[in-house]
Scaffold this motif. Structure first.
Motif, PDB file in Angstrom:
ATOM      1  N   UNK A 259     -22.587   6.277  78.357  1.00 20.72           N
ATOM      2  CA  UNK A 259     -21.260   5.687  77.746  1.00 20.72           C
ATOM      3  C   UNK A 259     -21.151   4.307  77.914  1.00 20.72           C
ATOM      4  N   UNK A 260     -22.225   3.566  78.587  1.00 16.80           N
ATOM      5  CA  UNK A 260     -21.952   2.240  78.771  1.00 16.80           C
ATOM      6  C   UNK A 260     -22.532   1.293  77.390  1.00 16.80           C
ATOM      7  N   UNK A 261     -21.763   0.233  77.270  1.00 14.91           N
ATOM      8  CA  UNK A 261     -22.421  -0.664  76.205  1.00 14.91           C
ATOM      9  C   UNK A 261     -23.799  -1.087  76.441  1.00 14.91           C
ATOM     10  N   UNK A 262     -24.404  -1.056  75.462  1.00 14.36           N
ATOM     11  CA  UNK A 262     -25.763  -1.621  75.296  1.00 14.36           C
ATOM     12  C   UNK A 262     -25.999  -2.520  74.128  1.00 14.36           C
ATOM     13  N   UNK A 263     -26.549  -3.669  74.298  1.00 12.09           N
ATOM     14  CA  UNK A 263     -26.969  -4.547  73.479  1.00 12.09           C
ATOM     15  C   UNK A 263     -27.917  -4.145  72.009  1.00 12.09           C
ATOM     16  N   UNK A 264     -27.887  -3.865  70.922  1.00 10.33           N
ATOM     17  CA  UNK A 264     -28.884  -3.503  70.083  1.00 10.33           C
ATOM     18  C   UNK A 264     -30.163  -3.941  70.186  1.00 10.33           C
ATOM     19  N   UNK A 265     -30.126  -5.340  70.575  1.00 12.43           N
ATOM     20  CA  UNK A 265     -31.526  -6.047  70.811  1.00 12.43           C
ATOM     21  C   UNK A 265     -32.450  -5.566  72.042  1.00 12.43           C
ATOM     22  N   UNK A 266     -31.911  -4.305  72.702  1.00 14.99           N
ATOM     23  CA  UNK A 266     -32.673  -3.729  73.646  1.00 14.99           C
ATOM     24  C   UNK A 266     -33.758  -2.847  72.922  1.00 14.99           C
ATOM     25  N   UNK A 267     -33.714  -2.711  71.771  1.00 16.22           N
ATOM     26  CA  UNK A 267     -34.647  -1.717  70.996  1.00 16.22           C
ATOM     27  C   UNK A 267     -35.703  -2.768  70.583  1.00 16.22           C
ATOM     28  N   UNK A 268     -35.818  -4.040  70.852  1.00 13.08           N
ATOM     29  CA  UNK A 268     -36.971  -4.750  70.526  1.00 13.08           C
ATOM     30  C   UNK A 268     -37.855  -4.834  71.640  1.00 13.08           C
ATOM     31  N   UNK A 269     -37.397  -4.289  72.729  1.00 10.36           N
ATOM     32  CA  UNK A 269     -38.562  -4.262  73.887  1.00 10.36           C
ATOM     33  C   UNK A 269     -39.427  -2.972  73.787  1.00 10.36           C
ATOM     34  N   UNK A 270     -39.052  -2.202  72.963  1.00 12.80           N
ATOM     35  CA  UNK A 270     -40.185  -1.011  72.634  1.00 12.80           C
ATOM     36  C   UNK A 270     -40.979  -1.573  71.687  1.00 12.80           C
ATOM     37  N   UNK A 271     -41.905  -2.601  71.963  1.00 11.99           N
ATOM     38  CA  UNK A 271     -42.818  -3.355  71.060  1.00 11.99           C
ATOM     39  C   UNK A 271     -44.126  -3.428  71.711  1.00 11.99           C
ATOM     40  N   UNK A 272     -45.254  -3.653  71.210  1.00 15.18           N
ATOM     41  CA  UNK A 272     -46.546  -3.800  71.640  1.00 15.18           C
ATOM     42  C   UNK A 272     -46.729  -5.143  72.684  1.00 15.18           C
ATOM     43  N   UNK A 273     -46.022  -6.140  71.969  1.00 10.93           N
ATOM     44  CA  UNK A 273     -45.932  -7.368  72.802  1.00 10.93           C
ATOM     45  C   UNK A 273     -45.258  -7.418  74.065  1.00 10.93           C
ATOM     46  N   UNK A 274     -44.333  -6.466  74.490  1.00 12.40           N
ATOM     47  CA  UNK A 274     -43.715  -6.305  75.696  1.00 12.40           C
ATOM     48  C   UNK A 274     -44.876  -5.982  76.964  1.00 12.40           C
ATOM     49  N   UNK A 275     -44.559  -6.758  77.831  1.00  6.87           N
ATOM     50  CA  UNK A 275     -45.448  -6.602  79.190  1.00  6.87           C
ATOM     51  C   UNK A 275     -45.663  -5.059  79.262  1.00  6.87           C
ATOM     52  N   UNK A 276     -46.749  -4.693  79.928  1.00  8.67           N
ATOM     53  CA  UNK A 276     -47.014  -3.382  80.129  1.00  8.67           C
ATOM     54  C   UNK A 276     -46.118  -2.768  81.119  1.00  8.67           C
ATOM     55  N   UNK A 277     -46.045  -3.539  82.162  1.00  5.27           N
ATOM     56  CA  UNK A 277     -45.126  -3.339  83.443  1.00  5.27           C
ATOM     57  C   UNK A 277     -43.651  -3.143  83.184  1.00  5.27           C
ATOM     58  N   UNK A 278     -43.234  -3.791  82.174  1.00  2.00           N
ATOM     59  CA  UNK A 278     -41.770  -3.623  81.626  1.00  2.00           C
ATOM     60  C   UNK A 278     -41.772  -2.251  80.616  1.00  2.00           C
ATOM     61  N   UNK A 279     -42.796  -2.201  79.948  1.00  2.00           N
ATOM     62  CA  UNK A 279     -42.855  -0.908  78.802  1.00  2.00           C
ATOM     63  C   UNK A 279     -42.846   0.375  79.512  1.00  2.00           C
ATOM     64  N   UNK A 280     -43.754   0.341  80.509  1.00  2.00           N
ATOM     65  CA  UNK A 280     -43.775   1.612  81.391  1.00  2.00           C
ATOM     66  C   UNK A 280     -42.550   1.978  82.023  1.00  2.00           C
ATOM     67  N   UNK A 281     -41.896   1.317  82.488  1.00  2.00           N
ATOM     68  CA  UNK A 281     -40.528   1.447  83.309  1.00  2.00           C
ATOM     69  C   UNK A 281     -39.334   1.847  82.201  1.00  2.00           C
ATOM     70  N   UNK A 282     -39.622   1.034  80.957  1.00  2.00           N
ATOM     71  CA  UNK A 282     -38.539   1.335  80.159  1.00  2.00           C
ATOM     72  C   UNK A 282     -38.707   2.782  79.536  1.00  2.00           C
ATOM     73  N   UNK A 283     -40.061   3.299  79.237  1.00  2.00           N
ATOM     74  CA  UNK A 283     -40.263   4.557  78.706  1.00  2.00           C
ATOM     75  C   UNK A 283     -39.745   5.535  79.664  1.00  2.00           C
ATOM     76  N   UNK A 284     -40.105   5.333  80.812  1.00  2.00           N
ATOM     77  CA  UNK A 284     -39.440   6.274  82.040  1.00  2.00           C
ATOM     78  C   UNK A 284     -37.920   6.308  82.267  1.00  2.00           C
ATOM     79  N   UNK A 285     -37.200   5.324  81.773  1.00  2.00           N
ATOM     80  CA  UNK A 285     -35.923   5.193  81.824  1.00  2.00           C
ATOM     81  C   UNK A 285     -35.345   6.122  80.497  1.00  2.00           C
TER      82      UNK A 285
END
Length: 371
Positions: A259-285
């Motif tokens: 129910x929390x507000x989320x910026x639409x730009x958060x979807x831009x992190x699901x990208x090959x250019x995102x650091x692996x350490x960030x991407x792994x945790x984002x996918x777990x979330x």
């Protein structure tokens, strides 16, 4: 008259002779005493010389009581700052209870920000040991240290957060530290982006949210964390996601998260250019959130909230599906093909939870299918 005069003169003569004789006797007595005194002084001086030469010949044996006593410093009063300075230079694991108590006392009375930083740094290092974590709590040290979260000096606040972070490794200490969560969140919100202050605050929240017990205190902070995620650097993104993964591992927290507000730009992190350490945790979330199955009625209500996390990341209309497909060909070998597992724990401090143990390839496939 003539006879009486002669008698008088004879009496005077006897008196004079008596005086002279007395004086002579006194002088003789004085000479005798003086001679005896000089003789005794000479004997005493000779004895002192012998004794002195004997002392010079005495050798202090190493380890003897004499050697230990002769090496002791004279005890004298020194100001508290000087004593604290000596304690600060000791190894943290060598600090005695009285040392910790003295540091806490100096912390309250000191006025120099640099001194406060040094004392907080020492207390923080000492708090890496369980025995010191307990002692600091028993000395009311958590309250004393946490008071400096409002110190005007930024460096003092940073050292305060670091000390509380180590103290937070103790479950009993968390009961006292949780009181200061609102202030910690305020520091994250008001501090410059990517600052050490934000990073220290997030580390503290990570440790505090490892177990389910205090996660409810962060229900209202999800929007802040998601907003921070899209504007911060890699280090801060990783630390922010550690907190979010911890929260999403608790089924009781999912309702508040979606129910929390989320910026639409958060979807831009699901990208090959995102650091692996960030991407792994984002996918777990996301994987933790996808495991939650709302009823049709709840999903419809959540869908009406345009800027809600459910609409942005979990709804069928979300861009998540197409972005996850692109990640299946990620250039990083670990993300592309290798299965991985990670879990939360103080030892690794990686921010993952037991319920968030997901094999990466399975995580991607399951998320894509559900989308």
């Amino acid at each position: 008259m003539g006879d009486s005069g002669v008698v008088a003169r004879l009496g005077n003569m006897k008196a004079l002779l008596g005086i002279v004789a007395g004086a002579g006797a006194s002088y003789g007595l004085y000479k005798l005493i003086s001679r005896e005194g000089k003789r005794r002084n000479k004997k005493k001086a000779a004895n002192e010389t012998v004794r002195s030469s004997q002392q010079e010949e005495v050798k202090v044996q190493p380890g003897s009581l004499l050697a230990k006593v002769s090496g002791l410093d004279v005890v004298c009063f020194r100001p508290g700052e000087a004593v604290a300075d000596d304690i600060i230079h000791q190894s943290p694991n060598n600090l005695e209870p009285q040392h910790l108590n003295m540091l806490l006392s100096c912390l309250q009375t000191g006025t120099d920000p640099s001194d406060r930083c040094r004392i907080l740094l020492t207390l923080g290092n000492a708090a890496a040991f369980t025995v010191n974590q307990n002692l600091i709590r028993e000395f009311d040290g958590i309250r004393i240290i946490a008071a400096f979260l409002s110190d005007p000096a930024t460096e003092v606040k940073i050292q305060t957060l670091n000390a509380l972070n180590n103290l937070c490794m103790n479950i009993q200490n968390q009961e006292q530290i949780k009181i200061f969560v609102p202030r910690v969140l305020e520091l994250i919100e008001m501090s410059p982006v990517n600052s050490e202050l934000q990073l220290g605050a997030l580390r503290l929240l990570t440790n505090l949210s490892v177990t389910d017990k205090h996660q409810h205190l962060l229900k209202g902070a999800v929007t802040l964390l998601l907003s921070l995620l899209v504007v911060s650097n890699e280090s801060l993104q990783v630390q922010t996601l550690k907190v979010l993964v911890n929260l999403s591992s608790n089924p009781d927290m999912i309702d508040d998260i979606v129910q929390a507000q989320a910026p639409a730009s958060v979807m831009l992190l699901f990208d090959k250019r995102t650091a692996a350490a960030v991407l792994l945790r984002l996918l777990t979330f996301v994987g933790n959130l996808k495991a939650w199955r709302p009823s049709a009625q709840v999903a419809e209500e959540l869908r009406r909230k345009q800027d809600g996390l459910f609409r942005v990341m979990l709804d069928e209309s979300s861009q998540l599906h197409s972005r996850l497909l692109q990640l299946l060909s990620h250039p990083d070998a670990e993300i592309q093909a290798q299965p991985w597992k990670s879990q939360t724990g103080h030892s690794s401090n990686d921010g993952f939870s037991d319920s968030g143990r997901l094999e990466f390839s399975h995580c991607l496939n399951s998320i894509v299918k559900r989308s």
